[in-house]
Enzyme design. Structure first.
Site, PDB file in Angstrom:
ATOM      1  N   GLY A 278       0.780  -1.226   0.000  1.00  0.00           N
ATOM      2  CA  GLY A 278       0.000   0.000   0.000  1.00  0.00           C
ATOM      3  C   GLY A 278       0.813   1.279   0.000  1.00  0.00           C
ATOM      4  O   GLY A 278       0.261   2.365   0.131  1.00  0.00           O
ATOM      5  N   GLU A 320       4.839  -5.970   1.429  1.00  0.00           N
ATOM      6  CA  GLU A 320       4.299  -6.432   0.152  1.00  0.00           C
ATOM      7  C   GLU A 320       4.014  -5.278  -0.809  1.00  0.00           C
ATOM      8  O   GLU A 320       2.868  -5.036  -1.174  1.00  0.00           O
ATOM      9  CB  GLU A 320       3.003  -7.204   0.406  1.00  0.00           C
ATOM     10  N   GLY A 322       3.418  -3.468  -4.171  1.00  0.00           N
ATOM     11  CA  GLY A 322       3.123  -3.793  -5.565  1.00  0.00           C
ATOM     12  C   GLY A 322       3.316  -2.534  -6.391  1.00  0.00           C
ATOM     13  O   GLY A 322       4.294  -2.367  -7.131  1.00  0.00           O
ATOM     14  N   ARG A 323       2.403  -1.591  -6.170  1.00  0.00           N
ATOM     15  CA  ARG A 323       2.440  -0.305  -6.874  1.00  0.00           C
ATOM     16  C   ARG A 323       3.794   0.380  -6.745  1.00  0.00           C
ATOM     17  O   ARG A 323       4.308   0.923  -7.725  1.00  0.00           O
ATOM     18  CB  ARG A 323       1.352   0.589  -6.256  1.00  0.00           C
ATOM     19  N   TYR A 364     -11.661   4.996  -9.289  1.00  0.00           N
ATOM     20  CA  TYR A 364     -11.248   5.584  -8.003  1.00  0.00           C
ATOM     21  C   TYR A 364     -11.041   7.088  -8.065  1.00  0.00           C
ATOM     22  O   TYR A 364     -10.430   7.635  -7.153  1.00  0.00           O
ATOM     23  CB  TYR A 364      -9.887   5.022  -7.558  1.00  0.00           C
ATOM     24  N   CYS A 391     -17.785   3.948 -25.192  1.00  0.00           N
ATOM     25  CA  CYS A 391     -19.131   4.509 -25.198  1.00  0.00           C
ATOM     26  C   CYS A 391     -19.610   4.718 -23.782  1.00  0.00           C
ATOM     27  O   CYS A 391     -20.490   3.998 -23.290  1.00  0.00           O
ATOM     28  CB  CYS A 391     -20.067   3.575 -25.944  1.00  0.00           C
ATOM     29  N   TYR A 421      -1.801  -1.775 -11.756  1.00  0.00           N
ATOM     30  CA  TYR A 421      -3.259  -1.766 -11.817  1.00  0.00           C
ATOM     31  C   TYR A 421      -3.811  -1.130 -13.089  1.00  0.00           C
ATOM     32  O   TYR A 421      -4.914  -0.587 -13.084  1.00  0.00           O
ATOM     33  CB  TYR A 421      -3.842  -1.093 -10.559  1.00  0.00           C
TER      34      TYR A 421
END
Ligand SMILES: *Cc1c(COP(=O)(O)O)cnc(C)c1O
Length: 463
Positions: A278, A320, A322-323, A364, A391, A421
């Protein structure tokens, strides 16, 4: 800012709400190193290059839209995290941010571990040669088949997410004649996002087992009794895109309290804690993320302090990210199509991708920046909204940004910090063909995930 998420993006009426933008940057041509990967620069002609390759050449060879992933930067970030946490801690890359076989090999070579949260992520990791003992298996609803596969493969840890799963994993491990190392995921009552966190006693969410009302203590009690399990630690993950360490402080304190209760009740000191991921990155110049070594120092200080207060040996820490590893390493390259000035409002710039390759803005209200990359320009800044070709009026890539007023169809623009993501959440909405991921390193580029084709789509549609 609204956090309500309609599956297809903001409700239509929400789309024209007041945007968030500051004054135009002093120089529209400058590339802020905070949001671009480390080998990105402009060449003498003003064109953006990554790994020494010009975007016009890359667009010609690989088409647009496409994600370009800076392998040099990716590997450097892996090393920075591994070095910062050192030998007494473990860094698990969260595969859900972006997973491919090439990425798994890089992680392996750079000495990182890997989080997966589905049987197919696990299959990808194993196929690319990640040693099973370096894989952690997550998820709130692992199927029996997935658990069996993970236990059979010999994953280093399964993160248990419910009372039912404690029994299920123990049973499967016993059936297979083995003992599975496991963590219990607890919810500590901290929800952290960007600069804020909320600490409560109760959490209303699907993950983990609550610390509140002695539930996590009961989970530990049950896990310690089962022969198929070796409980090695407690896991907590508190949110995403976090800049402020205060949420981790509360979370670590509550996890350590549980470790102390476990010691008092069972005479067992669980040897590990996992504080989750995070950690935030810079999506725009306004974001100020921390360096891995600052995060490592802060987390280790917090845990050491809480443990010494509780009279516990400091456990081995896992994190952990990721981003924070893959996010900044890639940008999405688009070709500009229709340009529509709306008098007194803003100019809508349509690109050849959209919410199918980046759902985060719609989902988000995520903020991104954008630059003209096929050339420089001295034209005045104009306020734009970069939108896709889908669309859906919520199909926004960059809500508010400035681009030069002489922008024209055929120009290439790029959105940085799309490594996490974006491809992993890409969809086929409007039968879009999901873009390729191209790894760039030292003057060469190679496709690591190819572009989908019409044949790929039609093959799934069995008629
Ligand atoms: C999503 C997730 C991560 C990674 O989050 P980032 O924001 O990408 O760092 C880590 N651990 C768990 C359990 C997660 O669910």
């Amino acid at each position: 800012m609204s956090r309500s998420a309609h599956p297809a993006g903001p409700r239509h009426a929400d789309v024209l709400t007041e945007g968030h933008y500051s004054a135009p940057p002093a120089d529209l041509n400058s590339l802020d190193p905070k949001v671009w990967s480390s080998t990105v620069t402009r060449d003498k002609g003003g064109e953006l290059t990554v790994g020494g390759l010009e975007v016009s050449r890359l667009a010609e060879e690989f088409g647009t839209p496409a994600y370009f992933l800076d392998e040099t930067d990716f590997r450097a970030r892996c090393r920075a995290w591994a070095d910062a946490f050192g030998r007494d801690a473990d860094v698990f890359y969260a595969g859900k941010a972006f997973l491919s076989r090439a990425v798994v090999r890089w992680l392996h070579e750079e000495g990182l571990n890997l989080d997966v949260c589905s049987g197919t992520e696990l299959a990808t990791a194993l196929d690319a040669g990640m040693p099973a003992e370096r894989i952690a298996f997550h998820g709130n609803n692992k199927s029996e088949a997935e658990i069996r596969r993970a236990v059979e493969a010999g994953v280093g840890r399964i993160v248990l997410d419910s009372f039912q799963e404690i029994v299920r994993v123990a049973h499967i491990a016993q059936e297979l004649g083995t003992v599975q190392k496991a963590f219990i995921r607890v919810t500590v009552g901290v929800e952290a996002h960007t600069h804020e966190f909320i600490a409560t006693a109760h959490e209303d969410q699907k993950f983990g087992i609550a610390l509140a009302d002695g539930q996590a203590a009961e989970a530990v009690r049950r896990a310690l009794k089962l022969d198929g399990l070796e409980l090695i630690g407690i896991h907590s993950h508190i949110g995403s895109q976090i800049f402020d360490m205060a949420g981790f402080e509360v979370s670590a304190r509550r996890v350590v309290q549980l470790l102390a209760e476990v010691r008092d009740e069972h005479g067992v000191e669980l040897p590990e804690i996992d504080l989750g991921g995070g950690l935030g990155i810079a999506y725009t110049s306004e974001d100020d993320p921390r360096e891995p070594h600052e995060i490592a120092t802060a987390l280790s200080e917090i845990v050491t302090r809480e443990c010494s207060a509780a009279g516990l040996r400091a456990p081995r820490i896992s994190v952990e990210p990721g981003r924070a590893i893959v996010g900044p390493t890639a940008f999405t390259l688009y070709e500009v199509g229709t340009i529509k000035p709306l008098e007194g409002l803003r100019t809508y710039v349509s690109v050849d991708g959209g919410m199918s390759d980046n759902i985060r803005t719609a989902l988000y209200d995520a903020e991104y920046s954008v630059s003209l990359v096929s050339r420089t320009s001295d034209a005045e800044p104009m306020l734009v909204r970069v939108v896709g070709k889908h669309c859906e009026s919520g199909d926004i890539v960059v809500r508010d940004a400035f681009l030069p007023a002489d922008l024209a169809p055929g120009d290439l623009i790029a959105v940085p910090a799309t490594g996490a993501y974006c491809r992993s959440m890409a969809s086929n909405y409007n039968h879009a063909l999901r873009p390729p991921v191209v790894a760039v390193r030292d003057g060469s580029a190679r496709v690591i995930v190819r572009r989908e084709t019409e044949e790929d789509l039609l093959r799934l549609d069995v008629g």
